[in-house]
Design a protein around this motif. Structure first.
Motif, mmCIF file in Angstrom:
data_model
loop_
_atom_site.group_PDB
_atom_site.id
_atom_site.type_symbol
_atom_site.label_atom_id
_atom_site.label_comp_id
_atom_site.label_asym_id
_atom_site.label_seq_id
_atom_site.Cartn_x
_atom_site.Cartn_y
_atom_site.Cartn_z
ATOM 1 N N GLU A 127 0.832 -1.209 0.000
ATOM 2 C CA GLU A 127 0.000 0.000 0.000
ATOM 3 C C GLU A 127 0.867 1.261 0.000
ATOM 4 N N LYS A 128 1.905 1.279 0.817
ATOM 5 C CA LYS A 128 2.782 2.448 0.891
ATOM 6 C C LYS A 128 3.525 2.657 -0.430
ATOM 7 N N THR A 129 3.936 1.577 -1.057
ATOM 8 C CA THR A 129 4.646 1.678 -2.338
ATOM 9 C C THR A 129 3.727 2.210 -3.427
ATOM 10 N N ARG A 130 2.505 1.677 -3.485
ATOM 11 C CA ARG A 130 1.540 2.141 -4.492
ATOM 12 C C ARG A 130 1.153 3.599 -4.265
ATOM 13 N N ALA A 131 1.207 4.039 -3.017
ATOM 14 C CA ALA A 131 0.865 5.427 -2.699
ATOM 15 C C ALA A 131 2.006 6.396 -3.012
ATOM 16 N N GLY A 132 3.116 5.863 -3.503
ATOM 17 C CA GLY A 132 4.250 6.718 -3.859
ATOM 18 C C GLY A 132 5.254 6.924 -2.743
ATOM 19 N N GLU A 133 5.031 6.311 -1.574
ATOM 20 C CA GLU A 133 5.975 6.406 -0.463
ATOM 21 C C GLU A 133 7.025 5.312 -0.634
ATOM 22 N N LEU A 134 7.871 5.491 -1.663
ATOM 23 C CA LEU A 134 8.790 4.424 -2.063
ATOM 24 C C LEU A 134 9.832 4.105 -1.001
ATOM 25 N N GLU A 135 10.375 5.142 -0.379
ATOM 26 C CA GLU A 135 11.400 4.904 0.633
ATOM 27 C C GLU A 135 10.838 4.092 1.804
ATOM 28 N N LEU A 136 9.649 4.475 2.263
ATOM 29 C CA LEU A 136 9.012 3.744 3.347
ATOM 30 C C LEU A 136 8.651 2.331 2.904
ATOM 31 N N GLY A 137 8.156 2.212 1.674
ATOM 32 C CA GLY A 137 7.805 0.898 1.156
ATOM 33 C C GLY A 137 9.001 -0.040 1.136
ATOM 34 N N ARG A 138 10.145 0.453 0.656
ATOM 35 C CA ARG A 138 11.352 -0.373 0.621
ATOM 36 C C ARG A 138 11.794 -0.766 2.022
ATOM 37 N N LYS A 139 11.680 0.175 2.940
ATOM 38 C CA LYS A 139 12.055 -0.109 4.321
ATOM 39 C C LYS A 139 11.177 -1.216 4.896
ATOM 40 N N LEU A 140 9.882 -1.154 4.592
ATOM 41 C CA LEU A 140 8.959 -2.173 5.093
ATOM 42 C C LEU A 140 9.239 -3.537 4.477
ATOM 43 N N TYR A 141 9.540 -3.560 3.182
ATOM 44 C CA TYR A 141 9.873 -4.840 2.543
ATOM 45 C C TYR A 141 11.116 -5.451 3.196
ATOM 46 N N ALA A 142 12.121 -4.623 3.436
ATOM 47 C CA ALA A 142 13.354 -5.107 4.058
ATOM 48 C C ALA A 142 13.077 -5.638 5.468
ATOM 49 N N GLU A 143 12.235 -4.919 6.215
ATOM 50 C CA GLU A 143 11.870 -5.368 7.563
ATOM 51 C C GLU A 143 11.121 -6.694 7.494
ATOM 52 N N PHE A 144 10.241 -6.806 6.521
ATOM 53 C CA PHE A 144 9.458 -8.035 6.352
ATOM 54 C C PHE A 144 10.375 -9.227 6.112
ATOM 55 N N MET A 145 11.323 -9.078 5.194
ATOM 56 C CA MET A 145 12.215 -10.188 4.849
ATOM 57 C C MET A 145 13.141 -10.554 6.009
ATOM 58 N N LYS A 192 12.299 -10.123 9.255
ATOM 59 C CA LYS A 192 11.481 -10.671 10.332
ATOM 60 C C LYS A 192 10.937 -12.057 9.994
ATOM 61 N N TRP A 193 10.580 -12.265 8.708
ATOM 62 C CA TRP A 193 10.039 -13.559 8.295
ATOM 63 C C TRP A 193 10.814 -14.083 7.071
ATOM 64 N N PRO A 194 12.092 -14.447 7.259
ATOM 65 C CA PRO A 194 12.939 -14.844 6.117
ATOM 66 C C PRO A 194 12.464 -16.102 5.388
ATOM 67 N N ARG A 195 11.676 -16.934 6.050
ATOM 68 C CA ARG A 195 11.209 -18.179 5.433
ATOM 69 C C ARG A 195 9.742 -18.109 5.004
ATOM 70 N N ASP A 196 9.148 -16.957 5.133
ATOM 71 C CA ASP A 196 7.748 -16.824 4.752
ATOM 72 C C ASP A 196 7.591 -16.929 3.240
ATOM 73 N N GLU A 197 6.464 -17.465 2.821
ATOM 74 C CA GLU A 197 6.217 -17.639 1.384
ATOM 75 C C GLU A 197 6.095 -16.304 0.658
ATOM 76 N N GLY A 198 5.895 -15.214 1.421
ATOM 77 C CA GLY A 198 5.769 -13.901 0.798
ATOM 78 C C GLY A 198 7.086 -13.221 0.492
ATOM 79 N N VAL A 199 8.223 -13.826 0.879
ATOM 80 C CA VAL A 199 9.526 -13.197 0.645
ATOM 81 C C VAL A 199 9.784 -13.000 -0.840
ATOM 82 N N GLY A 200 9.408 -14.013 -1.633
ATOM 83 C CA GLY A 200 9.595 -13.888 -3.082
ATOM 84 C C GLY A 200 8.816 -12.712 -3.642
ATOM 85 N N GLU A 201 7.577 -12.533 -3.139
ATOM 86 C CA GLU A 201 6.762 -11.407 -3.597
ATOM 87 C C GLU A 201 7.347 -10.070 -3.146
#
Length: 264
Positions: free
Chosen positions: A147-165, A167-176
């Motif tokens: 949602e943050k990435t689509r809203a144009g908040e790219l820096e925050l979006g990237r930060k959240l993706y990095a945090e996600f990976m 925090k959950w390195p083995r989650d099926e959503g890492v590829g996405e």
């Protein structure tokens, strides 16, 4: 691994190890350069201010010497000549100092004018923003990053993706998450960084739903980087690895166009 896939993988690995580091290094060099220029400007301005203060002090002393000559000229007695001579000597010295200071001021002003424009002002700190609440559920966390990435908040979006990976390195959503990062970089025409993320999808998460599109995007990036053989290989491997996907249909069309172009 077949030779074609090996070649494509090698190309992606090259970007995985080098593509995303070069911009940061270059950015640090630029930042250091700007910091140096700003420091030079501050130093020159300080020297110029000091020179102007000294010039004003010398001008005041010169005026005092002129006043002394004026008073001496109206004095009678044996000491009049001595007072005038002394005042004239002081005035000559002060005039010399004044001229020297004026030359220095002109030199400093010329140096400042020749300096590249650098913003050295200190902006007041922005009001502290309320910390964004992170969901505890991985799917909701990834949704927030999208949602943050689509809203144009790219820096925050990237930060959240990095945090996600992290925090959950083995989650099926890492590829996405890698694919979404690649899409963000691709949208900004940062093909080297995008290739790194698409390469992670292709190599480490080949079963994720975005894997076929990652091949297609990789082909687009290679093409923009004038790596036409790798661009074609990405299309060929897409057709082999995901033959029934919509992306594979697009790849077949593009390969057919390439073959027609090669025959002309």
């Amino acid at each position: 691994m077949v030779p074609a896939m090996r070649r494509l993988t090698v190309a992606l690995v090259v970007f995985a190890f080098s593509g995303c580091f070069f911009p940061a290094d270059r950015g640090r060099v630029v930042e250091n350069r700007l910091d140096g220029l700003a420091a030079d400007n501050v130093k020159l301005k300080a020297e110029l201010a000091d020179a102007r203060v000294k010039q004003e002090e010398t001008a005041s002393q010169l005026q005092a010497a002129l006043d002394q000559i004026d008073r001496a000229s109206r004095t009678t007695g044996a000491n009049m000549g001595v007072k005038v001579d002394t005042a004239l000597q002081d005035m000559a010295v002060l005039r010399g100092q004044l001229e020297s200071q004026q030359v220095k001021i002109q030199e400093l002003e010329a140096k400042l004018a020749a300096q590249p424009a650098v913003t050295a002002t200190v902006t007041p700190p922005e009001p502290k923003k309320e910390e964004l609440k992170r969901p505890d559920d991985p799917k909701e966390f990834l949704k927030l990053a999208d949602e943050k990435t689509r809203a144009g908040e790219l820096e925050l979006g990237r930060k959240l993706y990095a945090e996600f990976m992290k925090k959950w390195p083995r989650d099926e959503g890492v590829g996405e998450a890698h694919f979404a990062l690649g899409e963000a970089f691709y949208g900004e025409q940062k093909c080297r960084e995008a290739l790194y993320e698409f390469g992670k999808v292709i190599q480490d998460h080949p079963k994720t739903k975005s894997a076929p599109t990652a091949y297609l995007r990789s082909s687009d990036c290679f093409k923009q980087l004038k790596m036409n053989d790798e661009a074609r290989l990405a299309l060929e491997e897409l057709v082999k690895s995901h033959p029934k996907s919509d992306a594979a249909k697009t790849a077949k069309t593009r390969l057919a166009e390439l073959r027609k172009g090669a025959k002309k």
